[in-house]
Design a protein around this motif. Structure first.
Motif, PDB file in Angstrom:
ATOM      1  N   LYS A  66       0.832  -1.221   0.000  1.00  0.00           N
ATOM      2  CA  LYS A  66       0.000   0.000   0.000  1.00  0.00           C
ATOM      3  C   LYS A  66       0.863   1.267   0.000  1.00  0.00           C
ATOM      4  N   HIS A  67       1.753   1.395   0.984  1.00  0.00           N
ATOM      5  CA  HIS A  67       2.510   2.641   1.092  1.00  0.00           C
ATOM      6  C   HIS A  67       3.514   2.807  -0.050  1.00  0.00           C
ATOM      7  N   HIS A  68       4.351   1.807  -0.264  1.00  0.00           N
ATOM      8  CA  HIS A  68       5.322   1.941  -1.355  1.00  0.00           C
ATOM      9  C   HIS A  68       4.593   2.043  -2.698  1.00  0.00           C
ATOM     10  N   MET A  69       3.546   1.241  -2.859  1.00  0.00           N
ATOM     11  CA  MET A  69       2.765   1.307  -4.111  1.00  0.00           C
ATOM     12  C   MET A  69       2.242   2.717  -4.360  1.00  0.00           C
ATOM     13  N   ALA A  70       1.805   3.380  -3.290  1.00  0.00           N
ATOM     14  CA  ALA A  70       1.268   4.740  -3.433  1.00  0.00           C
ATOM     15  C   ALA A  70       2.358   5.716  -3.898  1.00  0.00           C
ATOM     16  N   TYR A  71       3.600   5.492  -3.454  1.00  0.00           N
ATOM     17  CA  TYR A  71       4.688   6.363  -3.922  1.00  0.00           C
ATOM     18  C   TYR A  71       4.979   6.120  -5.400  1.00  0.00           C
ATOM     19  N   VAL A  72       4.935   4.873  -5.804  1.00  0.00           N
ATOM     20  CA  VAL A  72       5.178   4.551  -7.222  1.00  0.00           C
ATOM     21  C   VAL A  72       4.088   5.208  -8.077  1.00  0.00           C
ATOM     22  N   ASN A  73       2.820   5.025  -7.669  1.00  0.00           N
ATOM     23  CA  ASN A  73       1.716   5.632  -8.423  1.00  0.00           C
ATOM     24  C   ASN A  73       1.815   7.155  -8.405  1.00  0.00           C
ATOM     25  N   GLY A  74       2.176   7.699  -7.238  1.00  0.00           N
ATOM     26  CA  GLY A  74       2.282   9.151  -7.103  1.00  0.00           C
ATOM     27  C   GLY A  74       3.387   9.727  -7.980  1.00  0.00           C
ATOM     28  N   LEU A  75       4.485   8.987  -8.082  1.00  0.00           N
ATOM     29  CA  LEU A  75       5.597   9.446  -8.929  1.00  0.00           C
ATOM     30  C   LEU A  75       5.208   9.399 -10.405  1.00  0.00           C
ATOM     31  N   ASN A  76       4.569   8.307 -10.814  1.00  0.00           N
ATOM     32  CA  ASN A  76       4.137   8.211 -12.220  1.00  0.00           C
ATOM     33  C   ASN A  76       3.162   9.332 -12.561  1.00  0.00           C
ATOM     34  N   LYS A  77       2.226   9.583 -11.650  1.00  0.00           N
ATOM     35  CA  LYS A  77       1.238  10.642 -11.893  1.00  0.00           C
ATOM     36  C   LYS A  77       1.930  12.006 -11.951  1.00  0.00           C
ATOM     37  N   ALA A  78       2.835  12.240 -10.999  1.00  0.00           N
ATOM     38  CA  ALA A  78       3.517  13.543 -10.961  1.00  0.00           C
ATOM     39  C   ALA A  78       4.301  13.779 -12.253  1.00  0.00           C
ATOM     40  N   GLU A  79       4.940  12.741 -12.772  1.00  0.00           N
ATOM     41  CA  GLU A  79       5.721  12.912 -14.007  1.00  0.00           C
ATOM     42  C   GLU A  79       4.805  13.177 -15.211  1.00  0.00           C
ATOM     43  N   ASP A  80       3.660  12.491 -15.254  1.00  0.00           N
ATOM     44  CA  ASP A  80       2.692  12.748 -16.338  1.00  0.00           C
ATOM     45  C   ASP A  80       2.186  14.178 -16.277  1.00  0.00           C
ATOM     46  N   GLU A  81       1.816  14.599 -15.068  1.00  0.00           N
ATOM     47  CA  GLU A  81       1.242  15.939 -14.900  1.00  0.00           C
ATOM     48  C   GLU A  81       2.288  17.025 -15.154  1.00  0.00           C
ATOM     49  N   LEU A  82       3.525  16.729 -14.774  1.00  0.00           N
ATOM     50  CA  LEU A  82       4.610  17.688 -15.024  1.00  0.00           C
ATOM     51  C   LEU A  82       4.785  17.906 -16.520  1.00  0.00           C
ATOM     52  N   ALA A  83       4.741  16.818 -17.266  1.00  0.00           N
ATOM     53  CA  ALA A  83       4.912  16.924 -18.722  1.00  0.00           C
ATOM     54  C   ALA A  83       3.797  17.796 -19.303  1.00  0.00           C
ATOM     55  N   LYS A  84       2.571  17.573 -18.819  1.00  0.00           N
ATOM     56  CA  LYS A  84       1.435  18.379 -19.311  1.00  0.00           C
ATOM     57  C   LYS A  84       1.620  19.849 -18.943  1.00  0.00           C
ATOM     58  N   ALA A  85       1.995  20.083 -17.675  1.00  0.00           N
ATOM     59  CA  ALA A  85       2.153  21.465 -17.206  1.00  0.00           C
ATOM     60  C   ALA A  85       3.255  22.178 -17.985  1.00  0.00           C
ATOM     61  N   ARG A  86       4.299  21.444 -18.324  1.00  0.00           N
ATOM     62  CA  ARG A  86       5.397  22.056 -19.082  1.00  0.00           C
ATOM     63  C   ARG A  86       4.949  22.410 -20.490  1.00  0.00           C
ATOM     64  N   SER A  87       4.199  21.516 -21.113  1.00  0.00           N
ATOM     65  CA  SER A  87       3.802  21.870 -22.482  1.00  0.00           C
ATOM     66  C   SER A  87       2.760  22.980 -22.488  1.00  0.00           C
ATOM     67  N   ALA A  88       2.060  23.140 -21.356  1.00  0.00           N
ATOM     68  CA  ALA A  88       1.075  24.236 -21.277  1.00  0.00           C
ATOM     69  C   ALA A  88       1.690  25.521 -20.709  1.00  0.00           C
ATOM     70  N   ASP A  89       3.004  25.503 -20.428  1.00  0.00           N
ATOM     71  CA  ASP A  89       3.660  26.660 -19.787  1.00  0.00           C
ATOM     72  C   ASP A  89       2.931  27.077 -18.510  1.00  0.00           C
ATOM     73  N   ASP A  90       2.425  26.097 -17.768  1.00  0.00           N
ATOM     74  CA  ASP A  90       1.678  26.389 -16.542  1.00  0.00           C
ATOM     75  C   ASP A  90       2.638  26.308 -15.346  1.00  0.00           C
ATOM     76  N   TYR A  91       3.244  27.445 -15.017  1.00  0.00           N
ATOM     77  CA  TYR A  91       4.346  27.428 -14.052  1.00  0.00           C
ATOM     78  C   TYR A  91       3.890  27.116 -12.631  1.00  0.00           C
ATOM     79  N   ALA A  92       2.681  27.497 -12.291  1.00  0.00           N
ATOM     80  CA  ALA A  92       2.174  27.167 -10.946  1.00  0.00           C
ATOM     81  C   ALA A  92       2.040  25.653 -10.810  1.00  0.00           C
ATOM     82  N   MET A  93       1.555  25.010 -11.848  1.00  0.00           N
ATOM     83  CA  MET A  93       1.399  23.553 -11.800  1.00  0.00           C
ATOM     84  C   MET A  93       2.755  22.837 -11.897  1.00  0.00           C
TER      85      MET A  93
END
Ligand code: MN3
Length: 237
Positions: A66-93
């Motif tokens: 549960k705990h380690h799995m949540a970090y793995v999922n959280g990291l994958n999500k953060a990297e996906d969202e970061l890529a989106k935020a970067r292409s949208a020039d959304d600096y707050a995100m």
């Protein structure tokens, strides 16, 4: 040598990332290389009850699944969202998801190391370091007993949730004890952890409740010194 070979063998899927010089979390062979850009939960190298009676099976099951799995999922999500935020020039995100990536990435890295530096007491776990690792500990702390005392004090004194860590400092090839708050705060550049103990309450509360010192004292019985030694030799090479 074994660790390095094992790492190379299991890192085949990460070969593309290595070839392009992308930073790899797997520098000491503890973290599985991302497959197709996605981080994955590494298998526990032993059964959930293998660390009994020092660390109970239920804690291990929740902690890994549960705990380690949540970090793995959280990291994958953060990297996906970061890529989106970067292409949208959304600096707050970008700011927001960078913090999430550091938190979850730290959790994934430290837990991947944590499972590997433990083993069943009386088999891979417990006893004292020898050889190159013992020499480095003597060099850094004077003696194994002095190191153990410092490391225990660091673990017991972490404020809130965090870790006590033994780091290898690349600039002078020495070992130092450090603390981390959460997974990543108080980090230092140019050092790599080779041993750590998780002192978040989820790591011990079911069995030890509020008695963190008892958990840390018990934890020494499951430290896999060979794995720690392998981490050190990999970094020194
Ligand atoms: Mn944990």
């Amino acid at each position: 040598m074994t660790t390095r070979r094992t790492f190379l063998a299991t890192a085949a899927t990460g070969a593309a990332a290595l070839a392009t010089g992308a930073p790899s979390l797997a520098s000491i062979g503890s973290v599985p290389a991302p497959a197709a850009g996605k981080h994955e939960l590494p298998a526990l190298p032993y059964a959930f009850d293998a660390l009994e009676p020092f660390i109970d099976a239920q804690t291990m099951q929740l902690h890994h699944g549960k705990h380690h799995m949540a970090y793995v999922n959280g990291l994958n999500k953060a990297e996906d969202e970061l890529a989106k935020a970067r292409s949208a020039d959304d600096y707050a995100m970008i700011q927001h998801w960078s913090k999430q990536a550091a938190f979850h990435g730290g959790g994934h890295w430290l837990h991947s190391m944590f499972w590997k530096v433990m083993g069943p007491a009386g088999k891979q776990g417990g006893g004292e370091p020898t050889g190159e690792l013992l020499a480095a500990i003597n060099d850094g702390f004077g003696s194994f007993a002095a190191f153990k005392k410092q490391f225990t004090a660091a673990a017991v004194a972490v404020e809130g949730s965090g870790w006590a860590l033994l780091h290898y400092r690349h600039e002078d090839a020495r070992l130092i004890v450090m603390q981390a708050e959460n997974q990543h705060k108080l980090s230092s550049w140019g050092t790599t952890p080779i041993l750590g103990v998780d002192v978040w309450e989820h790591a011990y509360y079911l069995k030890y409740q509020n008695k963190r010192p008892d958990y840390v004292a018990a934890w020494w019985n499951v430290v896999n010194w060979q794995a720690v030694s392998d981490n050190l030799s990999t970094l020194r090479r």
